[in-house]
Every structure is written in C-alpha cells, then in structure tokens.
Scaffold this active site. Structure first.
Site, mmCIF file in Angstrom:
data_model
loop_
_atom_site.group_PDB
_atom_site.id
_atom_site.type_symbol
_atom_site.label_atom_id
_atom_site.label_comp_id
_atom_site.label_asym_id
_atom_site.label_seq_id
_atom_site.Cartn_x
_atom_site.Cartn_y
_atom_site.Cartn_z
ATOM 1 N N ARG A 21 19.609 14.002 70.028
ATOM 2 C CA ARG A 21 20.829 14.675 69.545
ATOM 3 C C ARG A 21 22.036 14.148 70.328
ATOM 4 O O ARG A 21 21.900 13.314 71.228
ATOM 5 C CB ARG A 21 20.697 16.188 69.735
ATOM 6 C CG ARG A 21 20.731 16.603 71.197
ATOM 7 C CD ARG A 21 20.573 18.104 71.382
ATOM 8 N NE ARG A 21 20.971 18.487 72.731
ATOM 9 C CZ ARG A 21 20.828 19.702 73.232
ATOM 10 N NH1 ARG A 21 20.277 20.661 72.510
ATOM 11 N NH2 ARG A 21 21.242 19.974 74.458
ATOM 12 N N ASP A 42 13.101 11.164 73.876
ATOM 13 C CA ASP A 42 13.669 12.465 74.282
ATOM 14 C C ASP A 42 12.501 13.383 74.614
ATOM 15 O O ASP A 42 11.331 12.970 74.533
ATOM 16 C CB ASP A 42 14.515 13.062 73.132
ATOM 17 C CG ASP A 42 15.620 14.006 73.612
ATOM 18 O OD1 ASP A 42 15.287 15.083 74.138
ATOM 19 O OD2 ASP A 42 16.804 13.656 73.478
ATOM 20 N N ASP A 68 9.960 11.950 78.878
ATOM 21 C CA ASP A 68 10.671 12.754 79.872
ATOM 22 C C ASP A 68 11.133 11.779 80.944
ATOM 23 O O ASP A 68 10.301 11.093 81.559
ATOM 24 C CB ASP A 68 9.711 13.812 80.453
ATOM 25 C CG ASP A 68 10.411 14.733 81.455
ATOM 26 O OD1 ASP A 68 11.377 14.282 82.117
ATOM 27 O OD2 ASP A 68 9.981 15.889 81.579
ATOM 28 N N VAL A 69 12.443 11.718 81.180
ATOM 29 C CA VAL A 69 12.967 10.683 82.090
ATOM 30 C C VAL A 69 12.440 10.829 83.518
ATOM 31 O O VAL A 69 12.545 9.887 84.314
ATOM 32 C CB VAL A 69 14.524 10.636 82.111
ATOM 33 C CG1 VAL A 69 15.064 10.190 80.769
ATOM 34 C CG2 VAL A 69 15.128 11.960 82.562
ATOM 35 N N ASN A 95 20.866 7.682 78.928
ATOM 36 C CA ASN A 95 21.800 8.672 78.377
ATOM 37 C C ASN A 95 21.370 10.120 78.627
ATOM 38 O O ASN A 95 22.205 11.019 78.715
ATOM 39 C CB ASN A 95 21.937 8.407 76.872
ATOM 40 C CG ASN A 95 22.599 9.560 76.136
ATOM 41 O OD1 ASN A 95 23.826 9.682 76.133
ATOM 42 N ND2 ASN A 95 21.798 10.443 75.521
ATOM 43 N N TYR A 161 25.498 17.492 89.355
ATOM 44 C CA TYR A 161 25.770 16.560 88.241
ATOM 45 C C TYR A 161 26.748 15.475 88.688
ATOM 46 O O TYR A 161 26.540 14.278 88.427
ATOM 47 C CB TYR A 161 26.353 17.378 87.079
ATOM 48 C CG TYR A 161 26.814 16.580 85.883
ATOM 49 C CD1 TYR A 161 25.933 16.250 84.857
ATOM 50 C CD2 TYR A 161 28.149 16.192 85.750
ATOM 51 C CE1 TYR A 161 26.370 15.537 83.745
ATOM 52 C CE2 TYR A 161 28.593 15.489 84.646
ATOM 53 C CZ TYR A 161 27.700 15.161 83.643
ATOM 54 O OH TYR A 161 28.139 14.460 82.537
ATOM 55 N N LYS A 165 25.963 11.492 88.771
ATOM 56 C CA LYS A 165 26.691 10.531 87.932
ATOM 57 C C LYS A 165 27.348 9.442 88.783
ATOM 58 O O LYS A 165 27.364 8.269 88.401
ATOM 59 C CB LYS A 165 27.730 11.257 87.068
ATOM 60 C CG LYS A 165 27.121 12.129 85.977
ATOM 61 C CD LYS A 165 26.306 11.297 85.008
ATOM 62 C CE LYS A 165 25.802 12.097 83.819
ATOM 63 N NZ LYS A 165 24.990 11.310 82.898
HETATM 64 N N1 LIG Z 1 29.202 16.145 76.208
HETATM 65 C C1 LIG Z 1 30.088 15.863 77.138
HETATM 66 O O1 LIG Z 1 31.137 16.482 77.221
HETATM 67 C C2 LIG Z 1 29.825 14.768 78.134
HETATM 68 C C3 LIG Z 1 30.851 14.393 79.026
HETATM 69 C C4 LIG Z 1 30.620 13.357 79.925
HETATM 70 C C5 LIG Z 1 29.397 12.710 79.936
HETATM 71 N N2 LIG Z 1 28.419 13.097 79.062
HETATM 72 C C6 LIG Z 1 27.149 12.403 79.139
HETATM 73 O O2 LIG Z 1 26.723 12.017 77.854
HETATM 74 C C7 LIG Z 1 25.287 11.932 77.846
HETATM 75 C C8 LIG Z 1 24.743 12.640 76.617
HETATM 76 O O3 LIG Z 1 25.093 14.002 76.687
HETATM 77 P P1 LIG Z 1 25.288 14.920 75.401
HETATM 78 O O4 LIG Z 1 26.616 15.540 75.548
HETATM 79 O O5 LIG Z 1 24.957 14.179 74.176
HETATM 80 O O6 LIG Z 1 24.204 16.062 75.709
HETATM 81 P P2 LIG Z 1 23.038 16.690 74.838
HETATM 82 O O7 LIG Z 1 22.433 17.784 75.664
HETATM 83 O O8 LIG Z 1 23.528 17.036 73.497
HETATM 84 O O9 LIG Z 1 21.996 15.494 74.776
HETATM 85 C C9 LIG Z 1 21.248 15.155 75.920
HETATM 86 C C10 LIG Z 1 19.833 14.839 75.514
HETATM 87 O O10 LIG Z 1 19.061 14.596 76.708
HETATM 88 C C11 LIG Z 1 17.792 15.178 76.522
HETATM 89 N N3 LIG Z 1 17.130 15.451 77.779
HETATM 90 C C12 LIG Z 1 17.364 16.461 78.656
HETATM 91 N N4 LIG Z 1 16.496 16.406 79.679
HETATM 92 C C13 LIG Z 1 15.686 15.333 79.446
HETATM 93 C C14 LIG Z 1 14.605 14.762 80.139
HETATM 94 N N5 LIG Z 1 14.146 15.280 81.291
HETATM 95 N N6 LIG Z 1 14.004 13.666 79.615
HETATM 96 C C15 LIG Z 1 14.456 13.128 78.457
HETATM 97 N N7 LIG Z 1 15.466 13.638 77.740
HETATM 98 C C16 LIG Z 1 16.088 14.742 78.237
HETATM 99 C C17 LIG Z 1 18.087 16.448 75.729
HETATM 100 O O11 LIG Z 1 16.913 16.949 75.107
HETATM 101 C C18 LIG Z 1 19.144 15.981 74.769
HETATM 102 O O12 LIG Z 1 18.603 15.524 73.554
HETATM 103 C C19 LIG Z 1 24.825 12.522 79.181
HETATM 104 O O13 LIG Z 1 24.487 11.479 80.073
HETATM 105 C C20 LIG Z 1 26.037 13.277 79.669
HETATM 106 O O14 LIG Z 1 26.084 13.390 81.077
HETATM 107 C C21 LIG Z 1 28.604 14.094 78.161
#
Ligand SMILES: NC(=O)c1ccc[n+]([C@@H]2O[C@H](COP(=O)([O-])OP(=O)(O)OC[C@H]3O[C@@H](n4cnc5c(N)ncnc54)[C@H](O)[C@@H]3O)[C@@H](O)[C@H]2O)c1
Length: 263
Positions: A21, A42, A68-69, A95, A161, A165
């Site tokens: 997602r 994922d 799982d990462v 990601n 976090y 990062k």
């Molecule tokens: N959304 C924001 O505002 C934002 C801002 C800055 C950076 N980011 C970065 O963007 C990236 C994606 O985030 P997003 O907003 O799409 O979040 P999201 O939660 O919608 O998607 C993250 C995905 O990671 C998966 N995940 C969680 N734990 C996991 C694990 N242990 N192993 C494998 N998969 C796992 C989740 O199931 C999910 O599908 C991340 O690295 C996040 O730090 C997001």
C-alpha cells in the site's frame, strides 16, 4: 493518474519492500508500467496480492511475496524468487517502515529497539541481501525511502524514526562510496508528508494538513509525486547520480517560518 506505458525501466528486476500500500504500492505500479519486472513484498499479504494483481491488470509484470524486513531468511527468499521469476535483482527500493514513537524522553527502550529494528536494521538487511547479486553482475541501483523528518529537519516526536531515517541515509552514502566502482549506485529520497494509508490510519491527516498549510507548496504530497522521483533514481537517466538525497517535501525544509500564513 492516466494510463502509463513507458520503457524507462526496461531491463530492471526490482524488489520493493512495504509495497502492499501507500508509497511502496505507487512505486511498484510506476516501475512496472515503466517496464520493470517487480517483486512486491510486505507483511500485509492479502493487500499485497491485490496490489500486484491490480498492476498485472494494467499490463505490468508484478508478483507478490511475503517479506518481513526484520527477517534475514525472508530477504534471502525474496532475492532467490526474483532471480527465479524475473532474473537477478538489479534494482532495490527500501520503503517499508513502522510508525515512530514519542519524543526522546518518553521513548521506552522497547519502542526504540522496535523502531530501529524495522526502520534501520530492515534497510540494512535488504541492502546486504541484494548487494552480492548486484556486485557479481556489476549492475545495481538502490533507492532508499528515508524522510525529511530526521535527516534534514526535526519534529518534536518519534525520535526513533528520525534516528533510523538519518541512519538509512548514511547507509546509502556508505554504499555509494564503497561500491560505486563496482557498478552500483545508491540514493535516498527524503519525502515530506504524503497522503498514504499510514497517515489516515494513525488519524494524522488533520495534523499534517495543518503543517502542510505552512510549507511553500501549501499541501501534502500525493504518493505519485514521490514515486516519480523513485522512477528517475531507479532508471539509467540518473546514471551519474549516487550518494544523493532527493528532497521531495514541497520546500518545507527551505523555510524557517511558515509561509502563506501571515494573514
Ligand atoms: N507518509 C508520509 O507522510 C511519509 C513521509 C516521509 C517519509 N515516508 C516514508 O515513505 C515510506 C512509505 O510509507 P507510507 O507512507 O507509504 O506508509 P504505509 O504504512 O502506508 O506503508 C508502509 C508499508 O510498510 C509495511 N511494513 C510495515 N512493517 C513492515 C515490516 N516489518 N516488514 C515489511 N513491511 C512492513 C506496511 O505493511 C505498509 O504496507 C516509509 O519509508 C516512510 O518512512 C512517508
């Protein structure tokens, strides 16, 4: 977004973590529609299968595998699956992430360890898992999704976090410096707030909208706006770019005061 059918990523065999997602799913879609073969991974297996199927319905080549990462054996299995189904991995997008905890003084040891486990050890496991194949073939691109929150600026919450990062960006630079002569590039994307499920699930959108009103572009990003930068970095168009961090934050780290709020 309209129909895409490009060739910017032809010849790329990609593994993407956290692709069920949000931003990961958006990157997977654009990668596949730009000609890459994509292994989506994922822990949300049902959603991951659906996301991969939707990409196939649009004409992309994509399959899903549980990963799982934090599991070293899951990474090994993903690299093997990619090789078997598509060919040797030569593009990896780190990601996946876990939502952070509170400010530093309130962060428990358990929260700290869990945050670092998913958000820093996870990317480390992934990078270490794909590097042998990339080095053997002298063909590899790593794109790490970091954040502007931590490496570039700081919000008064989720200390774990931010540290993870900043650490991920350090790993990217390390790879760029260490393996550049072996045909490997690594770059980091530093997004600002993006409209993805995590913000909605955490009830964060109203907070983020308020923050976004003060950034130069005055809004939060749509996932594709970040994913297109990952397309550029994952393609040969960025062939002389390595060790870089790409801010995709609407200018939020450029200003020291909220703009557009004077009235
Ligand atoms: N959304 C924001 O505002 C934002 C801002 C800055 C950076 N980011 C970065 O963007 C990236 C994606 O985030 P997003 O907003 O799409 O979040 P999201 O939660 O919608 O998607 C993250 C995905 O990671 C998966 N995940 C969680 N734990 C996991 C694990 N242990 N192993 C494998 N998969 C796992 C989740 O199931 C999910 O599908 C991340 O690295 C996040 O730090 C997001």
């Amino acid at each position: 977004m309209g129909r895409i059918s490009g060739s910017r990523l032809e010849g790329k065999q990609a593994i993407i973590s956290g692709a069920a997602r949000g931003l990961g799913a958006s990157i997977a879609r654009l990668y596949a529609l730009e000609g890459a073969t994509v292994l989506l991974t994922d822990i949300l297996d049902e959603l991951g299968e659906q996301t991969a199927a939707a990409i196939r319905d649009e004409g992309g080549q994509a399959i899903y595998q549980h990963l799982d990462v934090t599991s070293e054996s899951d990474w090994t299995a993903a690299v093997e699956r990619c090789a078997a189904e598509f060919g040797p991995v030569n593009l990896f997008v780190s990601n996946a992430f876990r939502f952070g905890g509170p400010a530093l003084a309130d962060t428990t040891t358990d929260e700290w360890r869990k945050g670092l486990e998913v958000n820093l050890t996870g990317p480390f496991f992934g990078m270490r898992a794909v590097l042998p194949t990339m080095r053997a073939n002298r063909d590899g691109i790593i794109v790490a999704i970091a954040s502007s929150d931590g490496p570039d600026a700081s919000l008064p919450t989720h200390a774990d976090y931010q540290a993870a990062k900043a650490g991920t960006t350090a790993l990217v630079r390390h790879i760029a410096v260490t393996y550049g002569r072996e045909g490997i590039r690594a770059n980091a994307v530093h997004p600002g707030p993006i409209r993805t499920p995590v913000l909605i699930v955490q009830g964060f959108v109203p907070v983020v909208e308020k923050v976004a009103a003060g950034v130069p572009l005055g809004r939060i990003a749509e996932p594709e706006e970040v994913a297109w930068v990952a397309v550029f970095l994952g393609s040969d168009e960025s062939s002389y770019v390595t060790g870089a961090r790409y801010l995709v934050e609407g200018g939020s780290t450029v200003t020291i005061a909220p703009v557009g709020t004077a009235d």
